[in-house]
Design an enzyme around this catalytic site. Sequence first.
Site, PDB file in Angstrom:
ATOM      1  N   ALA A  84       0.802  -1.227   0.000  1.00  0.00           N
ATOM      2  CA  ALA A  84       0.000   0.000   0.000  1.00  0.00           C
ATOM      3  C   ALA A  84       0.832   1.273   0.000  1.00  0.00           C
ATOM      4  O   ALA A  84       0.354   2.328  -0.423  1.00  0.00           O
ATOM      5  CB  ALA A  84      -0.939  -0.012   1.205  1.00  0.00           C
ATOM      6  N   ILE A 135       2.273   2.294  -6.941  1.00  0.00           N
ATOM      7  CA  ILE A 135       0.948   1.914  -7.451  1.00  0.00           C
ATOM      8  C   ILE A 135      -0.093   2.092  -6.350  1.00  0.00           C
ATOM      9  O   ILE A 135      -1.179   2.628  -6.584  1.00  0.00           O
ATOM     10  CB  ILE A 135       0.948   0.467  -7.995  1.00  0.00           C
ATOM     11  CG1 ILE A 135       1.874   0.345  -9.209  1.00  0.00           C
ATOM     12  CG2 ILE A 135      -0.469   0.028  -8.376  1.00  0.00           C
ATOM     13  CD1 ILE A 135       2.084  -1.079  -9.694  1.00  0.00           C
ATOM     14  N   GLY A 136       0.254   1.658  -5.144  1.00  0.00           N
ATOM     15  CA  GLY A 136      -0.660   1.821  -4.009  1.00  0.00           C
ATOM     16  C   GLY A 136      -1.059   3.270  -3.814  1.00  0.00           C
ATOM     17  O   GLY A 136      -2.237   3.588  -3.597  1.00  0.00           O
ATOM     18  N   ARG A 138      11.922  -7.823 -10.134  1.00  0.00           N
ATOM     19  CA  ARG A 138      13.103  -8.502 -10.663  1.00  0.00           C
ATOM     20  C   ARG A 138      14.296  -7.556 -10.582  1.00  0.00           C
ATOM     21  O   ARG A 138      14.202  -6.402 -10.994  1.00  0.00           O
ATOM     22  CB  ARG A 138      12.846  -8.890 -12.122  1.00  0.00           C
ATOM     23  CG  ARG A 138      13.865  -9.866 -12.664  1.00  0.00           C
ATOM     24  CD  ARG A 138      13.399 -10.420 -14.000  1.00  0.00           C
ATOM     25  NE  ARG A 138      14.175 -11.566 -14.400  1.00  0.00           N
ATOM     26  CZ  ARG A 138      13.748 -12.491 -15.246  1.00  0.00           C
ATOM     27  NH1 ARG A 138      12.548 -12.416 -15.751  1.00  0.00           N
ATOM     28  NH2 ARG A 138      14.511 -13.501 -15.581  1.00  0.00           N
ATOM     29  N   ARG A 172      -3.628  -0.410 -23.030  1.00  0.00           N
ATOM     30  CA  ARG A 172      -2.526   0.013 -23.905  1.00  0.00           C
ATOM     31  C   ARG A 172      -2.854  -0.304 -25.364  1.00  0.00           C
ATOM     32  O   ARG A 172      -2.617   0.513 -26.268  1.00  0.00           O
ATOM     33  CB  ARG A 172      -1.235  -0.706 -23.496  1.00  0.00           C
ATOM     34  CG  ARG A 172      -0.621  -0.184 -22.205  1.00  0.00           C
ATOM     35  CD  ARG A 172       0.446  -1.125 -21.660  1.00  0.00           C
ATOM     36  NE  ARG A 172       1.208  -0.507 -20.574  1.00  0.00           N
ATOM     37  CZ  ARG A 172       2.015  -1.160 -19.753  1.00  0.00           C
ATOM     38  NH1 ARG A 172       2.177  -2.479 -19.890  1.00  0.00           N
ATOM     39  NH2 ARG A 172       2.672  -0.522 -18.795  1.00  0.00           N
ATOM     40  N   HIS A 178       0.752 -11.914 -18.736  1.00  0.00           N
ATOM     41  CA  HIS A 178       1.117 -10.491 -18.643  1.00  0.00           C
ATOM     42  C   HIS A 178       2.645 -10.421 -18.678  1.00  0.00           C
ATOM     43  O   HIS A 178       3.312 -10.312 -17.658  1.00  0.00           O
ATOM     44  CB  HIS A 178       0.573  -9.875 -17.356  1.00  0.00           C
ATOM     45  CG  HIS A 178       1.056  -8.468 -17.139  1.00  0.00           C
ATOM     46  ND1 HIS A 178       0.744  -7.448 -17.999  1.00  0.00           N
ATOM     47  CD2 HIS A 178       1.852  -7.928 -16.196  1.00  0.00           C
ATOM     48  CE1 HIS A 178       1.333  -6.327 -17.578  1.00  0.00           C
ATOM     49  NE2 HIS A 178       2.015  -6.596 -16.487  1.00  0.00           N
TER      50      HIS A 178
END
Length: 329
Positions: free
Chosen positions: A13, A17-18, A93, A163, A188
């Site tokens: 969170a 992105i959170g 990664r 996209r 994905h």
Amino acid sequence: MTRTPVNVTVTGAAGQIGYALLFRIASGQLLGADVPVKLRLLEITPALKAAEGTAMELDDCAFPLLQGIEITDDPNVAFDGANVALLVGARPRTKGMERGDLLEANGGIFKPQGKAINDHAADDIKVLVVGNPANTNALIAQAAAPDVPAERFTAMTRLDHNRALTQLAKKTGSTVADIKRLTIWGNHSATQYPDIFHATVAGKNAAETVNDEKWLADEFIPTVAKRGAAIIEARGASSAASAANAAIDHVYTWVNGTAEGDWTSMGIPSDGSYGVPEGIISSFPVTTKDGSYEIVQGLDINEFSRARIDASVKELSEEREAVRGLGLI
């Protein structure tokens, strides 16, 4: 507003992105403008303070729909009574890391979270995995939650879908609102297959409108599949706002339904449709209604599409075997 609040759990969170996601959830964009929510923010212990800062900002927005925020580093607390779970936090990664290492590191995150969902979430739980590798992370979480119906675990390919919509709109001189029935198949990852052969642009077949297979193979598909890397190159950081937006779109559509005559793309447990091995979590064209989804059936798959779907599905099958070998499923 007398409705019971919906418990929404967001992992990772305090991340980028959170941060892009939470304010939109609290404002009603995830579930609807009349649905009150309670937020559960799950973070690793070192990031709890940052999550507290985000919670302070959420408080300061005075969102009428936001009826509470809880911050925790314990998955059992975070998923207790959860109705919707957005699994955003994942191990990225790093340089020199092999795919097996990445899968193993994420197994250590998603297996315990799946178990916590199994043991504590509400009966109507819906799970969206955003953290990559999303399809296989979703498989790991789902395998750890045998008491939860498998179809409640989904992976996000809506960002790829969005996209692809924009790239096709640009090519055809249309708007994204003109485009229907686009599909993302498979993983994905860079092997995903954005399919325009059943899509329409202003009611006309998209592939016939474009009429340029070279553009399709050499520009459209690679641009969509490698867009994440292009954004990192340009921005110096990975997609955050667009990923959060896609997560909002995914859950909103799942809960509230697809438009008549259209479909969307979701990573879901395969039932064997279109030759995709049963059980792997692959992206399909789906319609949604009343909180359930169905794979769109009966689509003709041409040779161009078949080869690309098969390549992505092969990668997903290999990932499943890798996590099985690691004892994660």
